[in-house]
Design an enzyme around this catalytic site. Structure first.
Site, PDB file in Angstrom:
ATOM      1  N   ASP A 184     -19.334  25.761  92.546  1.00 32.80           N
ATOM      2  CA  ASP A 184     -19.628  27.086  93.203  1.00 32.80           C
ATOM      3  C   ASP A 184     -20.440  27.893  92.338  1.00 32.80           C
ATOM      4  OD1 ASP A 184     -19.722  29.080  95.070  1.00 32.80           O
ATOM      5  OD2 ASP A 184     -17.947  29.822  94.791  1.00 32.80           O
ATOM      6  N   ASP A 201     -14.537  31.755  87.730  1.00 32.36           N
ATOM      7  CA  ASP A 201     -14.327  31.166  89.005  1.00 32.36           C
ATOM      8  C   ASP A 201     -14.287  29.598  89.279  1.00 32.36           C
ATOM      9  OD1 ASP A 201     -13.317  31.604  91.540  1.00 32.36           O
ATOM     10  OD2 ASP A 201     -15.278  32.722  92.304  1.00 32.36           O
TER      11      ASP A 201
HETATM   12  N1  LIG Z   1     -12.008  37.070  82.692  1.00 29.07           N
HETATM   13  C1  LIG Z   1     -12.607  38.079  83.315  1.00 29.07           C
HETATM   14  N2  LIG Z   1     -12.769  39.284  82.811  1.00 29.07           N
HETATM   15  C2  LIG Z   1     -13.289  40.169  83.478  1.00 29.07           C
HETATM   16  N3  LIG Z   1     -13.653  40.106  84.813  1.00 29.07           N
HETATM   17  C3  LIG Z   1     -13.533  39.145  85.502  1.00 29.07           C
HETATM   18  C4  LIG Z   1     -12.994  37.857  84.918  1.00 29.07           C
HETATM   19  N4  LIG Z   1     -12.909  37.018  85.688  1.00 29.07           N
HETATM   20  C5  LIG Z   1     -13.211  37.338  86.891  1.00 29.07           C
HETATM   21  N5  LIG Z   1     -13.624  38.716  86.744  1.00 29.07           N
HETATM   22  C6  LIG Z   1     -14.156  39.606  87.768  1.00 29.07           C
HETATM   23  O1  LIG Z   1     -13.665  39.460  88.929  1.00 29.07           O
HETATM   24  C7  LIG Z   1     -14.440  38.807  90.040  1.00 29.07           C
HETATM   25  C8  LIG Z   1     -13.721  37.892  90.786  1.00 29.07           C
HETATM   26  O2  LIG Z   1     -13.466  36.995  90.027  1.00 29.07           O
HETATM   27  P1  LIG Z   1     -13.475  35.220  90.721  1.00 29.07           P
HETATM   28  O3  LIG Z   1     -15.022  35.180  91.086  1.00 29.07           O
HETATM   29  O4  LIG Z   1     -12.891  34.454  89.835  1.00 29.07           O
HETATM   30  O5  LIG Z   1     -12.516  35.454  91.998  1.00 29.07           O
HETATM   31  P2  LIG Z   1     -12.815  35.108  93.350  1.00 29.07           P
HETATM   32  O6  LIG Z   1     -11.663  35.534  94.275  1.00 29.07           O
HETATM   33  O7  LIG Z   1     -12.890  33.675  93.671  1.00 29.07           O
HETATM   34  O8  LIG Z   1     -13.900  36.126  93.807  1.00 29.07           O
HETATM   35  P3  LIG Z   1     -15.043  35.836  95.038  1.00 29.07           P
HETATM   36  O9  LIG Z   1     -14.417  35.391  96.267  1.00 29.07           O
HETATM   37  O10 LIG Z   1     -15.928  37.194  94.927  1.00 29.07           O
HETATM   38  O11 LIG Z   1     -15.913  34.486  94.160  1.00 29.07           O
HETATM   39  C9  LIG Z   1     -15.650  38.725  89.186  1.00 29.07           C
HETATM   40  O12 LIG Z   1     -16.838  38.845  89.923  1.00 29.07           O
HETATM   41  C10 LIG Z   1     -15.760  39.294  88.133  1.00 29.07           C
HETATM   42  O13 LIG Z   1     -16.287  40.887  88.416  1.00 29.07           O
HETATM   43 MG   LIG Z   2     -16.319  34.391  92.295  1.00 28.22          MG
END
Ligand SMILES: Nc1ncnc2c1ncn2[C@@H]1O[C@H](COP(=O)(O)OP(=O)(O)OP(=O)(O)O)[C@@H](O)[C@H]1O
Ligand SMILES: [Mg+2]
Length: 251
Positions: A184, A201
């Protein structure tokens, strides 16, 4: 993991500024457990709410910041998403998908494990610290609770050829060393901190050795996404097929 004592709980509640009505009591308890383990003093409001999780910044007693990725436990949408990915994954063959909580805890462990393998292989990902039920705790990418921008959010002048090369470099380590395909990868799942890309992610990532038949196709899609983004930003890119030649995907 120590049990939470009743009298301690009342005190702990004061430590959290997070007021989030979507958090169920069990998740709330899990936050206390994680906080006790890592000496977290404060959890701030969510910085994001994605399809499957919300991410919260948290401050440890030594001033260190953590990111808590808390997976939704109850939504039908999340259940569908987890099932979609976990059905095909051999690591999930013994998991009863009717038990959502178990499914989601397994998913959180999967993302944790993937992060750990990537981190140990030298890929720039947030360092994973702890996984407990539906909460994954990792290194916070940003400063003082303010997250770094996603590649998608970066001002045009900071989107450079050097950054592109560095992203491709990370893909190369991911594939050649960690033997993992993200699945992804895009400008939405890369954060940029100090001019360096951090891959995030990774829950849906797969092991090349376990997905032989689809590996090439999945990898090509990831690289195409990256190339499309940088090309649109008028950065000189390397053709996908040429990048693929540098990657060891044949088993
Ligand atoms: N380690 C981290 N430190 C700071 N911010 C983070 C971190 N991991 C994720 N984020 C923030 O949180 C958001 C969501 O994280 P992630 O993409 O892992 O989750 P998700 O639920 O899969 O989101 P999406 O469905 O939007 O892809 C990221 O876009 C980023 O802005
Ligand atoms: Mg994400």
């Amino acid at each position: 993991m120590p049990k939470i004592k009743k009298e301690k709980k009342a005190k702990d509640e004061d430590l959290f500024k997070v007021v989030d009505s979507t958090i169920d009591t069990r998740t709330e308890r899990n936050i206390y457990e994680v906080s006790r383990e890592l000496h977290i003093e404060e959890v701030l409001g969510a910085i994001s709410s994605g399809k499957e999780a919300k991410v919260y910044p948290a401050r440890g007693e030594d001033g260190k910041w953590y990111a808590l990725k808390i997976y939704y436990v109850s939504t039908a949408a999340s259940k569908r998403a987890f099932q979609k990915y976990t059905f095909s994954d051999p690591r999930f063959k013994d998991i009863k998908v009717s038990n959502t909580r178990q499914l989601i805890a397994t998913w959180a462990r999967k993302e944790f494990k993937n992060l750990k393998i990537l981190f140990d292989a030298g890929v720039r990902v947030p360092e994973p610290y702890l996984v407990y039920e539906n909460i994954l705790t990792m290194q916070f990418i940003g400063e003082e609770g303010f997250r770094a921008p996603l590649l998608k959010e970066l001002p045009a002048e900071e989107i450079t050829k050097e950054l592109y090369d560095e992203v491709i470099n990370q893909v190369e380590i991911m594939v050649n060393k960690a033997r993992i395909i993200h699945c992804d990868l895009s400008e939405f799942n890369i954060m940029v901190y100090d001019n360096l890309p951090y891959i995030i992610d990774v829950g849906q990532a797969i092991f090349i050795e376990e997905e032989q038949s689809h590996a090439l196709e999945l990898l090509r899609r990831d690289i195409d996404n990256i190339n499309r983004f940088f090309k649109d930003m008028e950065i000189e890119i390397m053709p996908t097929e040429e990048i693929l030649k540098r990657l060891k995907i044949n088993i």
